[in-house]
Design an enzyme around this catalytic site. Structure first.
Site, short mmCIF file in Angstrom:
data_model
loop_
_atom_site.label_atom_id
_atom_site.label_comp_id
_atom_site.label_asym_id
_atom_site.label_seq_id
_atom_site.Cartn_x
_atom_site.Cartn_y
_atom_site.Cartn_z
N TYR A 46 0.86 -1.19 0.00
CA TYR A 46 0.00 0.00 0.00
C TYR A 46 0.89 1.24 0.00
CZ TYR A 46 -3.09 3.68 1.79
OH TYR A 46 -3.80 4.84 1.95
N GLU B 280 -3.73 7.66 -3.73
CA GLU B 280 -3.67 6.40 -2.99
C GLU B 280 -3.57 5.24 -3.97
OE1 GLU B 280 -6.14 4.59 0.72
OE2 GLU B 280 -7.30 4.90 -1.11
#
Length: 404
Positions: free
Chosen positions: A126, A214
């Protein structure tokens, strides 16, 4: 000279649009094409010449993979190794409504599909860049555990969340990018490759005036590639004046028509399922108004936020929107005039009442700047407007008006 702020709606981009922005900044994404017809989708699948192809319906709602089309096709995301079947699958997507857990019961009509190269992922991480008030600027956040909800990782394994504060004058330094890549678990040549992608993502962040980029998953393939498989980009709406190309991509086709119309006039509208319309300035006051209506046994039909700077035309258009809603049986105006001039609100209200021939009860509570002049305007208008002394009084009178 007068300055005022008007509320903005969130910019909505389809998946392929976000991927295109990333691609244009040199960020590694899957090869893809966009198609609006089944034949174009088939041609795209052939041009990809990939070992495996993923076909994705392009709608803003989540849960596409488990969605159902009214054509009978199940799933808005399909994998195949045979390019020949892409056209048939696309013909059952395009022009049909896709219903997911995030759409209405009717679903959303699919007008575009993305035909992309499907890549195997050997490891998922991530990575995000976001504006963080506590650091007064951008921060990199990463975790070697990707492909899952990052909030869950932060709650269960906070030691796996890594942060790097970015100096806005220096940008992302090489040592920061390499350290983040190492913390994400990239090794050897992949560490340098991941660091390069991190720096390119920061370039994108600056280039489009993003508040967040993101990537989840930020992954590696068995062939040794670092790829941004799925991304979400949030934009600073105040930068619209210098990001015209980006904001021109805004897909409003899935928005509530009333929200879309409200946005044209600098108004923020959120629909609810009650029958008392709330006409307010400021989100905090809107929520308080909804709560106190509920406390007195009523149900808010919406809240419509005027924001900080209001003109008479906005008030008129707001009433036009509210009065067109068949659910609305009463309207409660609750304005606290700080930078808002209550007299402007009062003039807008009287104009709307006369020209729209308002048929539902109207309760008005005004307080603040120029309120005495505003109350005089309402009183001398001769219109059936119920004045309220405070918010509690306004809610009681609005609920009572419906019960009558």
């Amino acid at each position: 000279m007068t300055f005022w702020l008007t509320p903005r709606r969130w910019l909505n981009l389809q998946e392929y649009q976000s991927k295109k922005l990333m691609q244009d900044s040199g960020v590694a994404v899957q090869r893809f094409y966009v198609a609006n017809t089944a034949s174009d989708a088939l041609d795209a699948a052939k041009r990809l010449n990939a070992n495996e192809i993923v076909l994705k319906a392009q709608i803003l709602a989540g849960g596409r993979g488990k969605g159902v089309f009214d054509s009978g096709l199940k799933g808005g995301v399909h994998l195949t190794k045979d390019p020949a079947v892409v056209g048939d699958l696309a013909s059952k997507m395009l022009g049909f409504n896709l219903r997911t857990k995030q759409t209405s019961e009717e679903g959303v009509k699919v007008k575009t599909v993305m035909v992309a190269e499907a890549l195997d992922i050997s490891r998922e991480t991530y990575f995000a860049i976001l504006m963080d008030r506590s650091y007064n600027g951008p921060v990199m956040v990463g975790s070697p555990q990707g492909g899952v909800d990052i909030e869950e990782v932060a709650a269960s394994n906070p030691e796996l969340i890594f942060k790097e504060v970015i100096d806005i004058f220096e940008g992302v330094r090489d040592d920061q990018a390499l350290r983040m890549a190492a913390n994400l678990g990239f090794k050897g040549a992949l560490q340098r490759q991941a660091a390069d992608q991190i720096k390119r993502l920061y370039d994108l962040f600056l280039k489009v005036d993003a508040t967040q980029v993101e990537v989840n998953p930020f992954g590696e393939t068995p062939e040794g590639q670092v790829v941004c498989f799925d991304a979400k980009i949030n934009f600073d709406d105040n930068a619209e004046f210098r990001q015209k190309d980006v904001f021109a991509m805004d897909d409003m086709s899935e928005s509530d028509p009333i929200e879309t119309e409200a946005a044209k006039w600098g108004l923020k509208y959120i629909g609810m399922d009650g029958n008392i319309a709330c006409f307010v300035n400021g989100a905090g006051l809107a929520m308080a108004t909804c709560d106190i209506i509920d406390l007195h046994g009523g149900k808010p039909a919406n809240f419509l936020d005027l924001g900080g700077g209001v003109q008479e035309r906005q008030v008129y258009e707001a009433f036009k929107l509210l009065s067109a809603d068949s659910k609305v049986e009463a309207i409660l105006v609750n304005i606290f005039g700080g930078i808002v001039n209550c007299a402007i609100i009062a003039n807008g209200i009287t104009k709307a009442c006369r020209e729209l021939e308002l048929k539902v009860p109207l309760v008005v509570r005004l307080e603040g700047t120029n309120v005495h002049e505003a109350k005089r305007i309402l009183t001398e208008s001769g219109l059936p407007i119920t004045a309220a002394e405070n918010l509690d009084d306004a809610a009681v009178k609005a609920v009572a008006a419906i019960k009558k």
